[in-house]
Design a protein around this motif. Structure first.
Motif, PDB file in Angstrom:
ATOM      1  N   SER A 200       0.831  -1.204   0.000  1.00 35.15           N
ATOM      2  CA  SER A 200       0.000   0.000   0.000  1.00 35.15           C
ATOM      3  C   SER A 200       0.868   1.257   0.000  1.00 35.15           C
ATOM      4  CB  SER A 200      -0.909  -0.008   1.233  1.00 35.15           C
ATOM      5  OG  SER A 200      -1.595   1.203   1.369  1.00 35.15           O
ATOM      6  N   PHE A 214      -7.342   6.068  -0.903  1.00 36.30           N
ATOM      7  CA  PHE A 214      -7.657   4.979   0.025  1.00 36.30           C
ATOM      8  C   PHE A 214      -8.953   5.304   0.762  1.00 36.30           C
ATOM      9  CE2 PHE A 214      -2.939   4.946  -0.195  1.00 36.30           C
ATOM     10  CZ  PHE A 214      -2.774   3.679  -0.745  1.00 36.30           C
ATOM     11  N   VAL A 215      -8.963   6.461   1.393  1.00 39.19           N
ATOM     12  CA  VAL A 215     -10.165   6.975   2.057  1.00 39.19           C
ATOM     13  C   VAL A 215     -10.253   8.459   1.697  1.00 39.19           C
ATOM     14  CG1 VAL A 215     -10.115   5.301   3.940  1.00 39.19           C
ATOM     15  CG2 VAL A 215      -8.900   7.466   4.209  1.00 39.19           C
ATOM     16  N   PRO A 225     -14.600   5.305   2.568  1.00 42.69           N
ATOM     17  CA  PRO A 225     -13.684   4.449   1.806  1.00 42.69           C
ATOM     18  C   PRO A 225     -13.768   4.796   0.332  1.00 42.69           C
ATOM     19  CG  PRO A 225     -15.625   3.213   2.505  1.00 42.69           C
ATOM     20  CD  PRO A 225     -15.694   4.532   3.197  1.00 42.69           C
ATOM     21  N   VAL A 392      -5.618   0.861   8.024  1.00 40.25           N
ATOM     22  CA  VAL A 392      -5.977   1.227   6.647  1.00 40.25           C
ATOM     23  C   VAL A 392      -4.857   0.815   5.706  1.00 40.25           C
ATOM     24  CG1 VAL A 392      -6.494   3.127   5.080  1.00 40.25           C
ATOM     25  CG2 VAL A 392      -7.438   3.139   7.399  1.00 40.25           C
ATOM     26  N   SER A 395      -4.797  -3.136   5.508  1.00 40.94           N
ATOM     27  CA  SER A 395      -5.890  -3.732   4.724  1.00 40.94           C
ATOM     28  C   SER A 395      -5.692  -3.492   3.236  1.00 40.94           C
ATOM     29  CB  SER A 395      -7.239  -3.153   5.159  1.00 40.94           C
ATOM     30  OG  SER A 395      -7.567  -3.529   6.470  1.00 40.94           O
ATOM     31  N   THR A 396      -5.301  -2.274   2.874  1.00 36.48           N
ATOM     32  CA  THR A 396      -5.096  -1.985   1.450  1.00 36.48           C
ATOM     33  C   THR A 396      -3.872  -2.734   0.921  1.00 36.48           C
ATOM     34  OG1 THR A 396      -3.928   0.058   2.091  1.00 36.48           O
ATOM     35  CG2 THR A 396      -6.244   0.248   1.520  1.00 36.48           C
ATOM     36  N   ASP A 419     -13.332  -1.997   0.471  1.00 32.11           N
ATOM     37  CA  ASP A 419     -14.047  -0.816   0.953  1.00 32.11           C
ATOM     38  C   ASP A 419     -14.940  -1.139   2.149  1.00 32.11           C
ATOM     39  OD1 ASP A 419     -12.979   1.221  -0.465  1.00 32.11           O
ATOM     40  OD2 ASP A 419     -14.665   1.545  -1.811  1.00 32.11           O
ATOM     41  N   LYS A 421     -14.207  -3.392   4.422  1.00 33.77           N
ATOM     42  CA  LYS A 421     -13.260  -3.463   5.542  1.00 33.77           C
ATOM     43  C   LYS A 421     -12.885  -2.053   6.013  1.00 33.77           C
ATOM     44  CE  LYS A 421     -11.005  -7.805   4.181  1.00 33.77           C
ATOM     45  NZ  LYS A 421      -9.721  -8.419   3.733  1.00 33.77           N
ATOM     46  N   LEU A 422     -12.666  -1.163   5.051  1.00 34.18           N
ATOM     47  CA  LEU A 422     -12.294   0.198   5.403  1.00 34.18           C
ATOM     48  C   LEU A 422     -13.442   0.927   6.103  1.00 34.18           C
ATOM     49  CD1 LEU A 422     -10.298   1.262   2.195  1.00 34.18           C
ATOM     50  CD2 LEU A 422      -9.394   0.503   4.407  1.00 34.18           C
ATOM     51  N   THR A 425     -13.255  -0.192   9.626  1.00 35.66           N
ATOM     52  CA  THR A 425     -12.110   0.416  10.301  1.00 35.66           C
ATOM     53  C   THR A 425     -12.398   1.871  10.663  1.00 35.66           C
ATOM     54  OG1 THR A 425     -10.509  -1.022   9.211  1.00 35.66           O
ATOM     55  CG2 THR A 425      -9.683   1.058  10.068  1.00 35.66           C
ATOM     56  N   ASN A 432     -15.914   7.604  10.367  1.00 40.83           N
ATOM     57  CA  ASN A 432     -16.606   7.179   9.156  1.00 40.83           C
ATOM     58  C   ASN A 432     -17.755   8.127   8.866  1.00 40.83           C
ATOM     59  OD1 ASN A 432     -17.186   5.372   6.960  1.00 40.83           O
ATOM     60  ND2 ASN A 432     -18.994   4.726   8.124  1.00 40.83           N
TER      61      ASN A 432
END
Length: 434
Positions: A200, A214-215, A225, A392, A395-396, A419, A421-422, A425, A432
């Motif tokens: 990542s 990513f986000v 995400p 983050v 996961s990526t 996305d 998963k993100l 997170t 979020n």
């Protein structure tokens, strides 16, 4: 690059969480922890800066270099309510350290020279609450290293855009640029391992230049995400094709972190490498300064954004000498401190200056350093300062790694899973966007 381990701890008794200030003891030495290899050049550089600060102020500083299990040892000291006064750590660790409650808010008015800090570096020291919790002292950004002798062999020039970069990578892979008669060279060095999120970390240089993310930060300051947006999907497919279709990435890239990837470049197995300035002294020695050149990253579908990183001075909660904490941070970012931090061929701790009054060419006349400094100021972008960037990045990295390791996976489907998963997170961290 460092992707720290998230720790669940709060140190309200040490001065965080609104607790009263510790009793001040100006005569006590400052205890400084540096995240670097003991006995290495990083420790030597830190001690050189500390010695210069002591000579200028009379304040003693005890430097301890720790690399292995840094976070664990720091958490142990936090549990004992006996943190070091200062921690020199990656800027990307700000969110994690703030969420742990082990750093105090920085009053920039008490840090001499803070008005001279470059805004991108200072912005990276702000947490999601808008407050500042670190004082940046060093920066770095990515540029493209290319085998200069190979360019001549394949009769091409440094790439200005992604299409030219792919064409050059193919030429390096298929046209025997080292002239040994064997098909054993590859266009691009890629540290694609999941270890510490390397896949990542490296991919960010391409994702952002393509307009992906990513986000994505929203107007309310929270995040959504963004790995399944059209721009991110296109960037991922392009990057994956380097390994799966064009096959211009070194074999085993999916299992490699930076040490073995560095070796592919200096051993003449790969012809291009996207990396920061810190490897130039090594490659100048092992490969030869005349064998490669440094150029800005080729322009992507959107722009030439690259990953920016750096180091920050963290003023730890519960210190008995906050005035000395502030003074050390001010010295580290002063023109004098920045120049001392940049001096030397190896034992330097400032990659690129964060003080806008400092001209890097006055310390390092090598034009390659000026190029890196310009790239940082014009195109550098830090990872978001969310409470904990590590999950983050991890996961990526897991998804990007899987896609370059298994060419049969469906990119769109995997990014949609990512996305989700993100989303989880970001929700767990309270950032979020609904």
């Amino acid at each position: 690059m460092a992707a720290g381990v998230g720790l669940a701890l709060t140190v309200t008794a040490c001065g965080g969480g609104g607790a009263g200030k510790a009793e001040q003891d100006p005569s006590a030495p400052l205890e400084l922890w540096a995240r670097t290899t003991p006995g290495g050049d990083g420790e030597k550089g830190m001690k050189k800066l500390a010695a210069a600060f002591e000579a200028a102020t009379g304040q003693k500083v005890e430097v301890t270099a720790i690399f292995d299990d840094f976070e664990t040892k720091l958490s142990q000291r936090a549990a004992q309510k006996d943190l070091p006064d200062i921690v020199m750590n990656d800027s990307s660790q700000l969110g994690t350290m703030v969420s742990q409650g082990i750093v105090r808010e920085v009053d920039l008015s008490a840090i001499k020279g803070s008005d001279q800090l470059l805004e991108p570096a200072l912005a990276a020291a702000r947490a999601t609450d808008g407050k500042t919790y670190g004082v940046p002292y060093s920066a770095q950004a990515s540029a493209l290293l290319i085998r200069k002798d190979w360019l001549k062999k394949v009769n091409l020039t440094a790439p200005a855009n992604w299409d030219q970069m792919v064409a050059l990578a193919k030429a390096f892979t298929t046209q025997d640029p080292d002239g040994n008669g064997k098909a054993d060279t590859y266009g691009l060095a890629v540290p694609g391992s999941t270890k510490r999120g390397y896949a990542s970390w490296y991919f960010s240089n391409f994702l952002w230049a393509a307009g992906g993310d990513f986000v994505a930060k929203q107007s309310d300051g929270k995040y959504k995400p963004a790995m399944s947006t059209p721009e991110s999907v296109a960037a991922t497919k392009w990057f994956r094709d380097l390994a799966c279709t064009s096959k211009v990435v070194q074999p085993g890239a999916a299992t490699m972190d930076t040490p073995p990837t560095n070796e592919t470049f200096e051993a003449g197995k790969t012809g291009m490498y996207v990396v920061g300035p810190y490897l130039m002294p090594r490659f100048d020695s092992s490969l030869g300064k005349d064998k490669y050149e440094v150029v800005p990253m080729p322009k992507g579908p959107k722009d030439s954004t690259v990953l920016a990183e750096g180091g920050s001075v963290y003023l730890m909660a519960g210190s008995k000498n906050e005035a000395a904490q502030n003074a050390f941070a001010g010295y580290a970012i002063s023109a004098e401190g920045q120049k001392i931090g940049m001096e030397g061929e190896k034992a330097f701790i400032v990659q690129l200056p964060v003080n806008k009054s400092v001209d890097i060419t006055t310390v390092r006349p090598d034009p390659r350093w000026k190029l890196y400094a310009d790239v940082y100021r014009e195109h550098g972008r830090y990872a978001p300062s969310i409470p904990n960037w590590t999950p983050v990045r991890q996961s990526t990295a897991d998804t990007v790694n899987a896609l370059i390791a298994d060419c049969g996976l469906d990119v769109d489907a995997e990014l949609k899973k990512l996305d989700q998963k993100l989303t989880d997170t970001l929700s767990q961290q309270g950032v979020n966007a609904s």
